[in-house]
Design a protein around this motif. Structure first.
Motif, mmCIF file in Angstrom:
data_model
loop_
_atom_site.group_PDB
_atom_site.id
_atom_site.type_symbol
_atom_site.label_atom_id
_atom_site.label_comp_id
_atom_site.label_asym_id
_atom_site.label_seq_id
_atom_site.Cartn_x
_atom_site.Cartn_y
_atom_site.Cartn_z
ATOM 1 N N GLY A 249 -2.686 5.655 -1.199
ATOM 2 C CA GLY A 249 -2.088 5.271 0.078
ATOM 3 C C GLY A 249 -2.027 6.409 1.079
ATOM 4 O O GLY A 249 -1.330 6.298 2.077
ATOM 5 N N GLY B 220 1.136 4.272 -3.926
ATOM 6 C CA GLY B 220 1.956 4.007 -2.756
ATOM 7 C C GLY B 220 3.352 4.581 -2.810
ATOM 8 O O GLY B 220 4.142 4.382 -1.889
ATOM 9 N N THR C 174 -3.540 5.486 4.420
ATOM 10 C CA THR C 174 -2.682 4.477 5.049
ATOM 11 C C THR C 174 -1.505 5.142 5.752
ATOM 12 O O THR C 174 -1.094 4.710 6.833
ATOM 13 N N ALA D 157 0.838 -1.208 0.000
ATOM 14 C CA ALA D 157 0.000 0.000 0.000
ATOM 15 C C ALA D 157 0.868 1.252 0.000
ATOM 16 O O ALA D 157 0.529 2.246 -0.623
#
Lengths: 308, 281, 504
Positions: B51, B245, B54, B28
């Motif tokens: 991402g 990511g 995240t 990710a």
């Protein structure tokens, strides 16, 4: 005797029989959890109702003079599947459907309420005393012998295993191959989207409960045949252990439920055989707690990542 | 301010070094490094699924990063966030808001802000013991906490709704209340996950003012995930661009606006100058 | 077939009688299938095995009544209250008449009995109640000419009622408190009534204790009875083995229960709501199985007897105290009355319950109480504000368990005998039902629910058999009707403005 292989095989056979019961009930928990994300706490009572319908059907057939065992078994099987399925359907329709958009705890409390209700409903209608049934299938053949210790595989156990295997195969095919199975899986993924795409969500959920009830009713019949005595309270413990089996196998996973049931049955039988019978339930509960702590996704479950 | 100024001014408030997050086989976030200076507004932008959230979840302890080091500097102390639990990170000085508003909807607006001062109040209540006895010292700290809450309620223009359930507030009000709640933890770094989502243009302008006020008056560094490019370009000091990511660009708003890699990520190969996507101004 | 378009009311769509009949028919068919095995046939023990008894009339009655009831509901939903009101009113009148004749004849009036739909008396009463509710509903609709939008209108009324209960609490609570204090001296408070009152107050205390865990912290604990058991056994063992008195044991029993709570909670409290429920249930069962099988300590299924009664500052409630001990009545120069001890027990549990209540009310306004509620609302957000979820939940679990332990000690000293049988899952379910039905987090709701669920069935012994059935049904119906409980109304723990002021 305790140390012999024969003793182990004997206990293992008992365990597998018990595992068949837990596995069949566990599938009901797993299916319902998969599709609406709730623990159907009353599922154990459905199993109990299945056992009661079976005993009533046996007695009624006996009264009608039908004594040919294979036909009687078939008729009882059909009767208990159909009548118990109606209970499963009604349970969902009356108690769970109105709460589908409510908080999880509300649904769980309703399920507990339903469990208490059904237990007492059967107790009031059928009385609180044990209901013994004389042996329907007797006999068996010897598979091992060690001195005086004889390990037999009874015809009943063979019947139970065959019945369970056939049911599980049929059931796996239904889930995997039919459009009903596809609709079920689509509802599991995203109920609203499935509805938009024309899946009848209400009907699919109802059918899930019906399927769970059918399998649980067969488990009830097996319980009756194997132990020969039932009461209105059997659903509680069996339900919790079957739930444990579903969690152990990975809740939401059908093969997991079968595997979990088998394992819990074996553990319980071997524990009783080698340690103490009194603490066999403690063993089952400990497994539940340990699995939830160390591997909440179970053996065959898929992890879900928390989204924030 | 330019990037060079920031580097000179102080050591960064937050250092993200080689952050990598894997879920099973899926990567990710892949080796992302950047820094956020104190009192700066640092924006993290990128297409959906790049991402961004995240990164926030790693920073605030909801995920444990697979690889990487996250350092928060506050009052001369260094906190290694990747080793800490979520609630410890919050105590160390990182506050956040959520993409989908997460207020305590059945508690009043005021209570939401009081809960945010939990640790301070907990200590003052002698971990409940003094509070049960009704000690004066605790009452005073509680009164201070109410004053702080009132200050922020005034800031976000919700004083008259203080005693209403947070769940009954309008959407824009809930967004503001969530920021106020995060500020009540008295953080050093405020992480905002799409604060302008769903706001109308007037509310967006108010949000910009609120963020600038927080930076100027409270000296808090802000890390901002946002899709609304007008907001990002207006108030950011520094922008980090993620795609699949990976960090594909970093710099001032002007630099990012002209960066060909960014334009490509947003508009595909044939992209032209305007790096603003649909949701923008 | 043609659709019968009935007399149109303002703003109604045409009523399809055919559809209503179809619905009712389906419901009747389902009822028939449900009753086919379990109601139609009863398995009975006879010498030499099992026999079966047929109950065809109950099945017919059930099917017909379900058909009519469903049809009535369909009429109501389509805004046709008049025929429903008339029909169910007539039916109720006939039922009531038959029941009165039946009861006044001492149950021996056979023609009345044979005309009643069911063989069970209570079932008939239940049918009458349902029919009366239907009549009332239809009658009200008829008068007002409005639609019965299931639940919402009534729900709003209940919300307002719950809010106003909180509003008048300032006046009501002192009255209730005074009533509770003078209760033992009221003329009707004989020994039996007092015993029931003690039982009710015990459950009120248990409800208030569990309310901390379920209502405030939102942790669904299905094994609360385990802590009740730990408290009871801790006191019973200390008292019988070491001869320590009730008041000395009480804190210890509470501490033991709290410790049990923390030990269980530590590994499992991070589990999600329904998993936690199952695990706590399993824990409760484990405690019971251990109590049942650990003969050396717990004496197994035979339980522990001869548990000492509490004393009034060392003064026992006995007619002739042992040598060197003065008894309560002689110390105060009273004549000995056995009921004194019961009155004393009543005050003990009342005091314990009130302390629990005060504690809860206070802790709710402290940071830890607010953190419990925050965790109930949103654990992720709470964590992002620096609240340690595990420790905070552990305190709720431990404190709730502690109050359960106190109540357990009281139970042991009151009964004088305890065995594992008193600590089954059903007890946990009953306590949970009290909390949930009263309205999660509502203190006064717990009192209401305890009186309804414990007091009423104790008063009317005949209903005992149906108590758990009604319990289960009530849990389901109330959750469907009001998913947050009867008197669920939350007052903020802190206000910026006086109530009613500061609003536009």
């Amino acid at each position: 005797m305790l140390g012999t292989f024969e003793y182990f095989v004997d206990q293992a056979i008992n365990g597998v029989t018990l595992g068949a019961i837990y596995g069949l009930v566990a599938i009901g928990y797993t299916l319902v959890y998969g599709i609406i994300g709730m623990i159907n706490f009353a599922h154990g009572e459905i199993f109990m109702i299945g056992a009661f319908v079976s005993i009533i059907a046996f007695l009624t057939l006996g009264l009608l003079g039908l004594t040919w065992v294979p036909l009687a078994l078939l008729l009882v099987l059909i009767a208990t599947m159909m009548l118990t399925a109606v209970y499963g359907w009604t349970l969902e329709r009356v108690a769970y459907r109105p709460l589908r958009r409510s908080p999880r705890l509300a649904a769980l409390i309703t399920a507990i309420g339903m469990s208490i209700f059904l237990q007492n409903y059967v107790q009031l209608l059928q009385g609180a005393r044990n209901k013994p049934l004389q042996q329907v299938i007797s006999g068996g053949f010897e598979i091992m012998r060690e001195g005086d210790y004889v390990v037999t595989l009874s015809y009943l156990q063979i019947f139970i295993l065959l019945l369970t295997i056939v049911l599980m195969v049929v059931f796996t095919l239904v889930i995997g191959r039919t459009s009903l199975g596809r609709q079920q899986r689509s509802c599991e993924q995203d109920r609203d989207m499935a509805a938009l795409l024309g899946v009848n969500v209400d009907r699919t959920i109802s059918l899930t409960f019906v399927m769970g009830a059918v399998l649980a009713s067969v488990a009830g019949l097996i319980f009756l045949l194997n132990y020969g005595v039932i009461d209105f309270y059997i659903g509680f413990l069996a339900g919790i252990k079957a739930f444990t089996a579903a969690v152990l196998g990975g809740i939401g996973s059908v093969p997991g439920a079968m595997l979990g049931g088998l394992l819990i049955g074996l553990i319980e039988a071997l524990w009783s055989g080698y340690f103490t019978v009194e603490y066999k339930d403690v063993a089952a509960f400990s497994i539940l707690i340990l699995v939830l702590i160390f591997r909440p996704t179970g053996l065959l479950g898929t992890p879900d990542i928390e989204k924030v | 301010m330019t990037a060079a100024d920031i580097l000179e001014s102080a050591r960064p408030l937050l250092d993200v070094e080689h952050l990598t997050m894997r879920f099973g086989g899926l990567v990710a976030i892949d080796d992302v490094s950047f820094a956020a200076a104190p009192k700066d507004i640092t924006a993290i932008i990128g297409p959906n699924g790049a991402g961004k959230t995240t990164v926030f979840n790693c920073l605030t302890g909801f995920y444990r990063p697979s690889v990487g080091r996250l350092t928060l500097r506050r009052n001369g102390q260094e906190h290694l966030l990747e080793r800490m639990e979520g609630h410890d990170i919050a105590q160390a000085g990182v506050a956040r808001t959520f993409q989908n508003i997460r207020l305590f909807s059945q508690m009043s607006a005021l209570e939401n802000l009081i809960v945010a001062q939990h640790n301070k109040l907990m200590r003052a209540s002698g971990y409940t013991a003094f509070g049960l006895m009704g000690m004066q010292a605790y009452s005073e700290v509680e009164a201070q906490a109410v004053e702080l809450a009132r200050y922020w309620l005034e800031r976000i223009e919700l004083v008259d709704r203080a005693d209403d359930d947070a769940g009954n507030l309008a959407y824009g009000q809930q967004r503001r209340l969530e920021i106020a709640r995060a500020m009540c933890t008295e953080p050093a770094l405020l992480c905002l996950d799409e604060p302008a989502a769903g706001l109308n243009p007037r509310e967006s302008v108010e949000l910009e003012e609120l963020l600038l006020f927080i930076r100027e008056q409270h000296g808090v560094g802000i890390l901002l995930i946002e899709h609304d490019m007008s907001v990002v370009m207006e108030i950011s000091d520094h922008i980090v661009v993620l795609d699949y990511g990976q960090k594909i660009a970093e710099g001032t708003p002007q630099e990012i606006r002209d960066d060909p890699a960014v334009i490509r990520a947003y508009l595909g190969e044939e992209g032209s100058a305007g790096a603003e996507r649909g949701g923008g101004a | 077939m043609t659709d019968i378009i009935a007399r149109p009311l303002a703003g109604t769509r045409p009523f399809r009688l055919q559809g209503a009949l179809k619905e009712a028919g389906l419901a009747a068919f389902v009822m028939f299938a449900l009753s086919l095995a379990l109601i139609a046939v009863r398995v009975e023990d006879v010498p030499g095995g099992l026999a079966i008894r047929w109950r065809p009339f109950d099945v017919i009655a059930a099917v017909v009544l379900v058909f009519l009831g469903r049809l009535g509901l369909a009429f109501l939903r389509n805004n046709r209250p008049a025929p429903v009101a008339l029909a169910s009113g007539l039916f109720s009148a006939v039922m009531a008449l038959l029941l009165i004749v039946f009861v006044s004849g001492g149950g021996g009036v056979s023609w009345a009995q044979s005309l009643l739909p069911f063989s069970g008396f209570v079932v008939n009463v239940l049918v009458l109640i349902i029919s009366l509710v239907l009549t009332l509903r239809a009658g009200l609709m008829w008068r007002r000419g409005e639609r019965a939008d299931a639940g919402t209108g009534v729900g709003d009324t209940m919300d307002r009622l719950a809010a106003s209960v909180q509003g008048v609490a300032v006046y009501v609570i002192p009255v209730l408190l005074v009533a509770a204090i003078i209760f033992p001296f009221l003329p009707f408070a004989d020994r039996r009534i007092l015993d029931i009152a003690i039982l009710v107050v015990t459950y009120v205390m248990l409800g208030w204790g569990l309310n901390i865990v379920v209502g405030l912290a939102g942790l669904l604990d299905l094994g609360y009875v385990a802590f009740y058991a730990v408290g009871a056994y801790a006191y019973a063992l200390l008292a019988t083995e070491m001869g320590i008195g009730f008041w000395l044991c009480l804190p210890f029993a509470g501490a033991m229960a709290a410790l049990a709570g923390v030990l269980l909670g530590f590994p499992v409290l991070r589990l999600r709501g329904d998993y936690l429920a199952i695990v706590t249930l399993g824990f409760g069962e484990m405690i019971r199985i251990i109590l049942l099988n650990w003969y050396e300590v717990t004496n197994g299924p035979d339980g522990i007897s001869g548990i000492p009664r509490p004393t009034f500052f060392g003064l026992p409630f006995v007619r002739s105290p042992p040598e060197g001990v003065e008894s309560f009545h002689s110390f105060f120069g009273l004549t000995y009355a056995p009921v004194d001890r019961i009155i004393f027990l009543y005050y003990v549990i009342l005091a314990m319950a009130l302390i629990t209540n005060q504690f809860t009310l206070r802790i709710r306004k402290l940071p830890v109480g607010r953190a419990w509620e925050a965790l109930r609302e949103d654990e992720t957000a709470s964590r992002s504000l620096g609240i340690n979820p595990r420790n905070t939940k552990l305190t709720a679990f431990g404190i709730g368990a502690m109050f359960g332990g106190f109540a357990g000690s009281f139970f042991a000293t009151r009964q004088g005998f305890i065995s594992p049988e008193s600590f089954t899952f059903i007890e946990s379910a009953v306590i949970l039902a009290i909390v949930v039905l009263g309205g999660m987090g509502s203190q006064i709701g717990v009192v209401l629910a305890a009186v309804l669920l414990i007091g009423l069935p104790e008063m009317f012994r005949e209903l005992q058999e149906f108590r758990m059935l009604a319990f289960g049904a009530a849990m389901v119906l109330i959750m469907i009707w009001r998913p947050r409980g009867l008197l669920a109304h939350r007052e903020p723990t802190i206000r910026l403005f006086e109530k009613g002021a500061g609003k536009r």
